[in-house]
Design an enzyme around this catalytic site. Structure first.
Site, PDB file in Angstrom:
ATOM      1  N   GLY A   1     -70.476  53.470 -13.396  1.00 37.18           N
ATOM      2  CA  GLY A   1     -69.524  54.698 -13.653  1.00 37.18           C
ATOM      3  C   GLY A   1     -70.179  55.456 -14.845  1.00 37.18           C
ATOM      4  O   GLY A   1     -70.476  54.897 -15.910  1.00 37.18           O
TER       5      GLY A   1
ATOM      6  N   ARG B   1     -74.432  52.994  -8.762  1.00 33.63           N
ATOM      7  CA  ARG B   1     -74.291  51.414  -8.550  1.00 33.63           C
ATOM      8  C   ARG B   1     -75.322  51.192  -7.619  1.00 33.63           C
ATOM      9  O   ARG B   1     -75.872  52.212  -6.850  1.00 33.63           O
ATOM     10  CB  ARG B   1     -73.098  51.055  -8.023  1.00 33.63           C
ATOM     11  CG  ARG B   1     -71.780  51.510  -8.959  1.00 33.63           C
ATOM     12  CD  ARG B   1     -70.594  50.534  -8.824  1.00 33.63           C
ATOM     13  NE  ARG B   1     -69.791  50.972  -9.965  1.00 33.63           N
ATOM     14  CZ  ARG B   1     -68.765  52.064  -9.945  1.00 33.63           C
ATOM     15  NH1 ARG B   1     -68.762  53.050  -9.119  1.00 33.63           N
ATOM     16  NH2 ARG B   1     -68.191  52.467 -11.210  1.00 33.63           N
TER      17      ARG B   1
ATOM     18  N   ASP C   1     -70.701  45.933 -18.323  1.00 30.57           N
ATOM     19  CA  ASP C   1     -71.231  44.494 -18.156  1.00 30.57           C
ATOM     20  C   ASP C   1     -71.780  44.248 -16.788  1.00 30.57           C
ATOM     21  O   ASP C   1     -72.659  43.362 -16.538  1.00 30.57           O
ATOM     22  CB  ASP C   1     -70.105  43.443 -18.529  1.00 30.57           C
ATOM     23  CG  ASP C   1     -68.828  43.721 -17.687  1.00 30.57           C
ATOM     24  OD1 ASP C   1     -68.706  44.668 -17.140  1.00 30.57           O
ATOM     25  OD2 ASP C   1     -67.922  42.751 -17.609  1.00 30.57           O
TER      26      ASP C   1
ATOM     27  N   THR D   1     -69.580  52.902 -21.120  1.00 30.94           N
ATOM     28  CA  THR D   1     -68.511  52.874 -20.048  1.00 30.94           C
ATOM     29  C   THR D   1     -67.193  53.629 -20.845  1.00 30.94           C
ATOM     30  O   THR D   1     -67.025  53.034 -21.880  1.00 30.94           O
ATOM     31  CB  THR D   1     -68.288  51.537 -19.460  1.00 30.94           C
ATOM     32  OG1 THR D   1     -67.032  51.578 -18.804  1.00 30.94           O
ATOM     33  CG2 THR D   1     -68.287  50.538 -20.559  1.00 30.94           C
TER      34      THR D   1
ATOM     35  N   ASP E   1     -64.375  52.574 -20.248  1.00 34.04           N
ATOM     36  CA  ASP E   1     -63.421  51.226 -20.156  1.00 34.04           C
ATOM     37  C   ASP E   1     -63.203  50.660 -21.469  1.00 34.04           C
ATOM     38  O   ASP E   1     -62.195  49.968 -21.610  1.00 34.04           O
ATOM     39  CB  ASP E   1     -63.422  50.467 -18.865  1.00 34.04           C
ATOM     40  CG  ASP E   1     -63.399  51.227 -17.473  1.00 34.04           C
ATOM     41  OD1 ASP E   1     -62.314  51.979 -17.575  1.00 34.04           O
ATOM     42  OD2 ASP E   1     -63.873  51.008 -16.616  1.00 34.04           O
TER      43      ASP E   1
ATOM     44  N   ASP F   1     -64.606  47.659 -22.051  1.00 31.95           N
ATOM     45  CA  ASP F   1     -64.006  46.326 -21.611  1.00 31.95           C
ATOM     46  C   ASP F   1     -65.393  45.457 -21.711  1.00 31.95           C
ATOM     47  O   ASP F   1     -65.772  44.401 -20.904  1.00 31.95           O
ATOM     48  CB  ASP F   1     -63.455  46.150 -20.316  1.00 31.95           C
ATOM     49  CG  ASP F   1     -64.418  46.753 -19.193  1.00 31.95           C
ATOM     50  OD1 ASP F   1     -65.562  47.430 -19.681  1.00 31.95           O
ATOM     51  OD2 ASP F   1     -64.045  46.897 -18.146  1.00 31.95           O
TER      52      ASP F   1
ATOM     53  N   ARG G   1     -59.688  49.882 -14.470  1.00 32.73           N
ATOM     54  CA  ARG G   1     -59.193  48.811 -13.226  1.00 32.73           C
ATOM     55  C   ARG G   1     -58.809  47.417 -13.746  1.00 32.73           C
ATOM     56  O   ARG G   1     -57.984  46.737 -13.263  1.00 32.73           O
ATOM     57  CB  ARG G   1     -60.501  48.766 -12.383  1.00 32.73           C
ATOM     58  CG  ARG G   1     -60.105  48.478 -10.912  1.00 32.73           C
ATOM     59  CD  ARG G   1     -61.309  49.046 -10.011  1.00 32.73           C
ATOM     60  NE  ARG G   1     -61.518  50.409  -9.860  1.00 32.73           N
ATOM     61  CZ  ARG G   1     -60.912  50.856  -8.889  1.00 32.73           C
ATOM     62  NH1 ARG G   1     -60.215  50.401  -7.946  1.00 32.73           N
ATOM     63  NH2 ARG G   1     -61.022  52.013  -8.573  1.00 32.73           N
TER      64      ARG G   1
END
Lengths: 329, 329, 329, 329
Positions: free
Chosen positions: C12, C73, C104, C127, C129, C131, C173
């Site tokens: 993303g 992706r 990751d 990213t 996120d 995360d 997500r």
């Protein structure tokens, strides 16, 4: 039949110039017309510094500030020799026409070329100053207002927190259009622009009175004066100093300057640029020459290039009256 | 002579409603008219839930989204009983007039009151949809376009980076005004709105063709379709699914929703709101009744409230034609 | 000695990826290292679809959203065959190393290549996120928060004007990082994210209670619930319906979606991207391999790529506790 | 046990001050502590000009710039007499503690009061300058960077279109923090701040060389120099004139000024302000006195008020080195 045209952006850059270039290229493609873009305004024409402009070159530029063709002023064009050289370049590049995106100064340059060039010359009004006759709005004006507003809203925050008087200077060398519009939209406590008369040390009291009145009667926590550039001898900083001295309160000047020229164009400018760019090409196909593509009462119209600088466009008298009414209250 | 008026905001809120309230209050102050503001639209009138509005109450609200008076829809007013109750409230509060800021639905409610009320009733067009007859633009429309654009520009970034097809749904239940304007300003590859005809599974190919064409010929790295709400059975998400299936490419739907109603109003909306709010008060002083204060060709004008919903306002046919010309290329 | 490296953006897209590419190219230039950029993530590596990246190619991209190298992706890399093919491409292009900007998942792909490639592999965390283990922040997170905030602030305006309850769904997500951060910064009345436990129809009362409490005691004029995606069976729209039914008040869902990925990166992301891009090149020069360039406590650090997905990064427990304390009041 | 505290905002206002006030009030409510807010910084304390602050007073202020309590500098507090008067006011209002939101100058004022006051005194770092020791970031710094960036990005558009050299002056009287951060984030071609040494007419060549180098070798179409205020004798306008003369190219100065103080705080500032405001109240409950609530390595920490101005905070040496490396290339 038109097969090949040139386009250039000239004078002070304005948000939406890229959107106009895009519309010209896409509309030309529909009419099977080739487009070349000159760099740095008329300089690129004189020096034959240019690039082909295909639809893929204008992808995703509608939202970009500045101009991909670069802009510039061009002293050489002010001479008869320059105009001849420009015409010769247009002929040698086999261009059936040229579209000039700029203000009324750029249109005067365009007219100078007409003496020596048989192709079609069309103008598209692109300048933040909205001082071109024959169109209700110029491309870039709406964005400049919103950029100024965004800054003034921020100054309101700090003025309000600190209870200061701020003078915010906006662009507009010969016209108070930006200043009046942004001043009204910002809810400025006072607006100073050339249209309201000349301000000097001698008649400073005319702007002091409403400030003193506001402080006494209304307990205003901040006071913002929006000022057109060149409104006071010595500039807005000198005016701030004069006010500080007269009122014995800290008055600060904030000169917005060139940030007003940049930024992604707002919707109104993108739509206007798209409309006028497309209309310019269509009218060139229809044979128009020495005309500007403008918009009057939401309608695209042609207007003689020679008249675009004729008279000062009048600021909405209704709003002027309202502003003065409120300020003098 | 008018001594005391009421003001309320009704229906879907729109950026600039606060600027209109401010202009009404400041202009009324110049005419020595008291203003009270009803809360929650007509509900506040029926329940006599209101506040005094003095100039200090409207300081620094010109730049704020939403409406300090709150807005709401009001079912009670749809009954004759409700209209009588509203008129009774206006009389008991000794109001010489009422200014309603809202869309044509709110103006119908206003007209219902007229049967039982002898004071003056004036409308000011405040809705993001720009679907009110008798004014070129409604307050809130310009801001809604720029909010939509800002979001679409961001989607362009990610669409371009990931080479995806995006469908962006904009508001406008009965009108494609926002969709067409934002779509053109965003440089959307395709625009779907009610004015262009009804879209169903049966004629899906009409929108598939330009997508397939663009992919084959132009190597577009992103493709954005701006869609008016209610343009496809099952909604924009169903349309995205249908396209994904037909094209075998991931198509994503993005529903902008209520962010289009919020935010600080842009300059154009602040100026329009200021102009129409001031004009509404002045014309009320001049005796106007059952009229809307609108703007046509940059001029403030009066237009009968009864006709504001008469006919669908037409979207600029020139831009419609240009958009279709480009899209079908 | 390193002479030539590759760079790609994967997964993303995130605002600031361009700033990272720019820093890598400029820092490599100082070290006389050539840089080639692969298009569409690992797909461009597999297909040897790439471009040279010289300093002039990265001029003025620091402020641009998206990624000039495109992202994607890449399923092919999940197979051993794909990893071998990627390694072969790196060898055939004579690359001494590869820098992968992504999350990751992309780093797992990078590690797969390591089995067949002798050059250096470095990751840069990009990213929205946040995360990724081994760095306090990922590139793009700060911008995503501000984009979400900007939207929620607008929804606040309309929620406040209409006195509605709004549910705003944010991305993330597997992690509530964006949701908690944006929820606190927006002053949301309630925050729902996976870290706070699973929400179903059965325990809906846990979120109903504070709403009912707020309405009774505080007279809140608007109520905004920020919700991480996948927090309720059937999604946020289903949750809004459930709340509407239980409370008998209109609750609306607003799914922000992909606008959170786009936009010009904020300062924090540009600075982080510049720092980590530069650091990645410098540490590659120093011999680093299979490491991610991260930032911990304002210091650039290396962290094993193999551990970046090891454990869920913990959300600041202090803020979680504060939020719950306030909400339950 | 603490029952009643005061809060005030002092010195230059900063975006996020309102968010800090909100967090203090909401956290105090959880601990059943009453809060009163003094107006105009310490002046409101001296003059006992204050208001009660209940949770409903701080609804929806988290996103607002400025400070609802107003800010000011207070000369009276610099005298021993002023400090005594402040302490007397705190006692007479029966306040168990006072939280001061401001910079290290405001904290010195706070310490002066400590001599005569037995209650608890806590500081919260609120200033755009990020020049307070004991916290990684001050409230307002992140927003000031993004405001500056937004302006510089616009100047980039016009600089690029017109091929001009621009000098953009940012705030930071004693510290180059804002300048270095914004300069790096803007991709400025050169950064001038006090930390890099003193600039005079004598060593002007040090900044001329990279400009000349860039023009010759890289064909840069625009060149932006970000300058901290007070970096050159006569100011940034004088520096622009000196460069214009030396280079024979038009160099323009743009002084951003007070717009850097205003605007809605970005997410990072809202979160920091919420964290530190809450932490200040909690630590006061725990008995803290004469401490500042700061954040170091993402952890809320206490730091002695007396040491907040001790040493100049160091700008990230890694970024300084990188910037110089790139610029000298």
């Amino acid at each position: 039949m038109i097969k090949r045209i040139g386009v250039l952006t000239s004078g002070g850059d304005a948000p939406g110039m890229n959107a106009a270039i895009r519309a010209i290229v896409l509309t030309a493609a529909v009419h099977n017309i080739d487009v070349i873009g000159f760099h740095h305004g008329f300089n690129g024409l004189l020096e034959q510094d240019y690039q082909m402009l295909l639809p893929q070159h204008v992808q995703h530029i509608i939202q970009q500030g500045g101009t991909l063709l670069k802009s510039a002023r061009c002293k050489a064009l002010h001479t008869d020799n320059g105009a001849q050289q420009a015409a010769a370049a247009l002929h040698s590049l086999q261009l059936d026409g040229l579209i000039v995106i700029g203000g009324d100064g750029s249109f005067r340059g365009t007219l100078a070329i007409a003496k020596y060039y048989q192709g079609q010359l069309i103008g598209v009004p692109g300048t933040i100053d909205n001082d071109v006759d024959g169109t209700d709005y110029t491309i870039g004006f709406a964005t400049a207002i919103d950029t100024a507003l965004n800054a003034i809203d921020k100054i309101r925050d700090t003025a309000d927190a600190f209870e200061r008087i701020f003078l915010v200077e906006l662009m507009g060398r010969h016209s108070g259009y930006i200043t009046l519009s942004a001043g009204i939209a910002a809810g400025a406590e006072q607006i100073i622009c050339p249209e309201f008369g000349t301000l000097t040390e001698a008649n400073l009291q005319t702007i002091l009175t409403p400030i003193q009145h506001a402080q006494l009667l209304r307990g205003k926590s901040s006071y913002i004066i929006v000022v057109a550039e060149n409104s006071y001898p010595g500039g807005t900083t000198a005016l701030a100093d004069a006010l500080s001295k007269a009122l014995n309160i800290e008055c600060r000047a904030c000169i917005l300057g060139h940030i007003q020229r940049g930024g992604s164009p707002v919707g109104a400018d993108r739509i206007l640029a798209t409309k006028l760019g497309a209309y310019a090409v269509e009218q060139m196909v229809n044979g128009a020459n020495l005309m500007m593509a403008g918009e009057v009462n939401q309608q695209a119209v042609l207007y003689p290039l020679a008249k675009t600088g004729d008279k000062q466009k009048q600021i909405d008298p209704y709003m002027v009256r309202w502003q003065q009414c409120i300020a003098s209250d």
